[in-house]
Design a protein around this motif. Structure first.
Motif, PDB file in Angstrom:
ATOM      1  N   GLN A 102      41.715  35.881  32.866  1.00  0.00           N
ATOM      2  CA  GLN A 102      42.966  36.095  32.103  1.00  0.00           C
ATOM      3  C   GLN A 102      43.727  37.344  32.495  1.00  0.00           C
ATOM      4  N   SER A 103      42.802  38.455  32.340  1.00  0.00           N
ATOM      5  CA  SER A 103      43.298  39.652  32.138  1.00  0.00           C
ATOM      6  C   SER A 103      43.715  40.475  33.602  1.00  0.00           C
ATOM      7  N   CYS A 104      42.938  39.920  34.692  1.00  0.00           N
ATOM      8  CA  CYS A 104      43.094  40.794  36.042  1.00  0.00           C
ATOM      9  C   CYS A 104      44.088  40.110  36.862  1.00  0.00           C
ATOM     10  N   GLY A 105      45.027  41.082  36.983  1.00  0.00           N
ATOM     11  CA  GLY A 105      46.010  40.533  38.216  1.00  0.00           C
ATOM     12  C   GLY A 105      47.022  39.803  37.535  1.00  0.00           C
ATOM     13  N   SER A 106      48.351  39.491  38.302  1.00  0.00           N
ATOM     14  CA  SER A 106      49.279  38.822  37.751  1.00  0.00           C
ATOM     15  C   SER A 106      49.102  37.165  38.258  1.00  0.00           C
ATOM     16  N   SER A 163      39.376  39.752  42.634  1.00  0.00           N
ATOM     17  CA  SER A 163      38.784  40.688  41.976  1.00  0.00           C
ATOM     18  C   SER A 163      37.433  40.360  41.441  1.00  0.00           C
ATOM     19  N   LEU A 164      37.173  38.813  40.766  1.00  0.00           N
ATOM     20  CA  LEU A 164      35.780  38.642  40.553  1.00  0.00           C
ATOM     21  C   LEU A 164      35.049  38.248  41.722  1.00  0.00           C
ATOM     22  N   THR A 165      35.415  37.867  42.941  1.00  0.00           N
ATOM     23  CA  THR A 165      34.668  37.479  43.941  1.00  0.00           C
ATOM     24  C   THR A 165      34.002  38.852  44.473  1.00  0.00           C
ATOM     25  N   GLU A 166      34.748  39.924  44.495  1.00  0.00           N
ATOM     26  CA  GLU A 166      34.313  41.256  44.960  1.00  0.00           C
ATOM     27  C   GLU A 166      33.478  41.839  43.855  1.00  0.00           C
ATOM     28  N   MET A 167      33.788  41.775  42.679  1.00  0.00           N
ATOM     29  CA  MET A 167      32.888  42.424  41.511  1.00  0.00           C
ATOM     30  C   MET A 167      31.518  41.594  41.191  1.00  0.00           C
ATOM     31  N   LEU A 168      31.596  40.382  41.593  1.00  0.00           N
ATOM     32  CA  LEU A 168      30.288  39.552  41.508  1.00  0.00           C
ATOM     33  C   LEU A 168      29.485  39.150  42.677  1.00  0.00           C
ATOM     34  N   LYS A 169      29.885  40.014  43.722  1.00  0.00           N
ATOM     35  CA  LYS A 169      29.342  39.444  45.072  1.00  0.00           C
ATOM     36  C   LYS A 169      27.699  39.420  45.196  1.00  0.00           C
ATOM     37  N   ASN A 170      26.998  40.203  44.296  1.00  0.00           N
ATOM     38  CA  ASN A 170      25.679  40.256  44.230  1.00  0.00           C
ATOM     39  C   ASN A 170      25.167  39.535  43.015  1.00  0.00           C
ATOM     40  N   ASP A 171      25.947  39.009  42.176  1.00  0.00           N
ATOM     41  CA  ASP A 171      25.399  38.386  41.259  1.00  0.00           C
ATOM     42  C   ASP A 171      24.522  37.035  41.506  1.00  0.00           C
ATOM     43  N   ARG A 172      23.711  36.512  40.698  1.00  0.00           N
ATOM     44  CA  ARG A 172      22.945  35.177  40.988  1.00  0.00           C
ATOM     45  C   ARG A 172      23.862  34.052  40.986  1.00  0.00           C
ATOM     46  N   GLN A 211      51.570  31.811  37.258  1.00  0.00           N
ATOM     47  CA  GLN A 211      51.364  32.928  36.355  1.00  0.00           C
ATOM     48  C   GLN A 211      50.355  32.550  35.386  1.00  0.00           C
ATOM     49  N   LYS A 212      49.238  33.359  35.240  1.00  0.00           N
ATOM     50  CA  LYS A 212      48.135  33.196  34.264  1.00  0.00           C
ATOM     51  C   LYS A 212      48.635  33.457  32.837  1.00  0.00           C
ATOM     52  N   THR A 213      48.355  32.775  31.893  1.00  0.00           N
ATOM     53  CA  THR A 213      48.838  32.939  30.545  1.00  0.00           C
ATOM     54  C   THR A 213      47.462  33.019  29.645  1.00  0.00           C
ATOM     55  N   THR A 214      47.835  33.812  28.469  1.00  0.00           N
ATOM     56  CA  THR A 214      46.818  33.968  27.398  1.00  0.00           C
ATOM     57  C   THR A 214      46.861  32.634  26.564  1.00  0.00           C
ATOM     58  N   VAL A 215      46.026  31.923  26.599  1.00  0.00           N
ATOM     59  CA  VAL A 215      45.791  30.764  25.893  1.00  0.00           C
ATOM     60  C   VAL A 215      44.897  30.864  24.556  1.00  0.00           C
ATOM     61  N   CYS A 257      46.705  34.080  39.896  1.00  0.00           N
ATOM     62  CA  CYS A 257      45.164  33.488  40.141  1.00  0.00           C
ATOM     63  C   CYS A 257      44.355  34.263  41.319  1.00  0.00           C
ATOM     64  N   LYS A 258      44.910  34.235  42.221  1.00  0.00           N
ATOM     65  CA  LYS A 258      44.480  34.728  43.628  1.00  0.00           C
ATOM     66  C   LYS A 258      44.078  36.075  43.405  1.00  0.00           C
ATOM     67  N   GLU A 259      44.824  36.919  42.648  1.00  0.00           N
ATOM     68  CA  GLU A 259      44.483  38.384  42.593  1.00  0.00           C
ATOM     69  C   GLU A 259      42.928  38.516  41.677  1.00  0.00           C
ATOM     70  N   ALA A 260      43.124  37.688  40.654  1.00  0.00           N
ATOM     71  CA  ALA A 260      42.030  37.577  39.599  1.00  0.00           C
ATOM     72  C   ALA A 260      40.545  36.991  40.299  1.00  0.00           C
ATOM     73  N   GLU A 261      40.804  35.800  41.000  1.00  0.00           N
ATOM     74  CA  GLU A 261      39.783  35.472  41.843  1.00  0.00           C
ATOM     75  C   GLU A 261      39.250  36.404  42.843  1.00  0.00           C
TER      76      GLU A 261
END
Length: 79
Positions: A29-33, A41-50, A73-77, A35-39
């Motif tokens: 929800q909070s990263c990037g403007s 970021s998450l993919t890179e951040m969690l690349k070594n996570d189980r 555009q993502k929204t805060t729900v 969905c692709k930017e957020a995804e």
């Protein structure tokens, strides 16, 4: 459905996997403007996570949620 039927939960009541999903959703929800930017970021951040391999399924779920509320555009729900 009325929320009065639910037992109040705190973050500490969640299992580690449930807390992971909530944390990923909050970051999404909070990263990037977009969905692709957020995804990305998450993919890179969690690349070594189980749970990295489950990200595509989680992104699919978030995409379905996003299209239900409409738009790229993502929204805060409020929950």
């Amino acid at each position: 459905m009325e929320t009065i039927n639910f037992t109040p939960l705190g973050f500490s009541d969640l299992t580690s996997d449930e807390a992971f999903v909530v944390s990923v959703f909050r970051h999404w929800q909070s990263c990037g403007s977009t969905c692709k930017e957020a995804e990305g970021s998450l993919t890179e951040m969690l690349k070594n996570d189980r749970l990295h391999e489950g990200l595509l399924s989680l992104f699919d779920l978030l995409e379905r949620f996003r299209t239900r509320i409409g738009g790229e555009q993502k929204t805060t729900v409020p929950f």
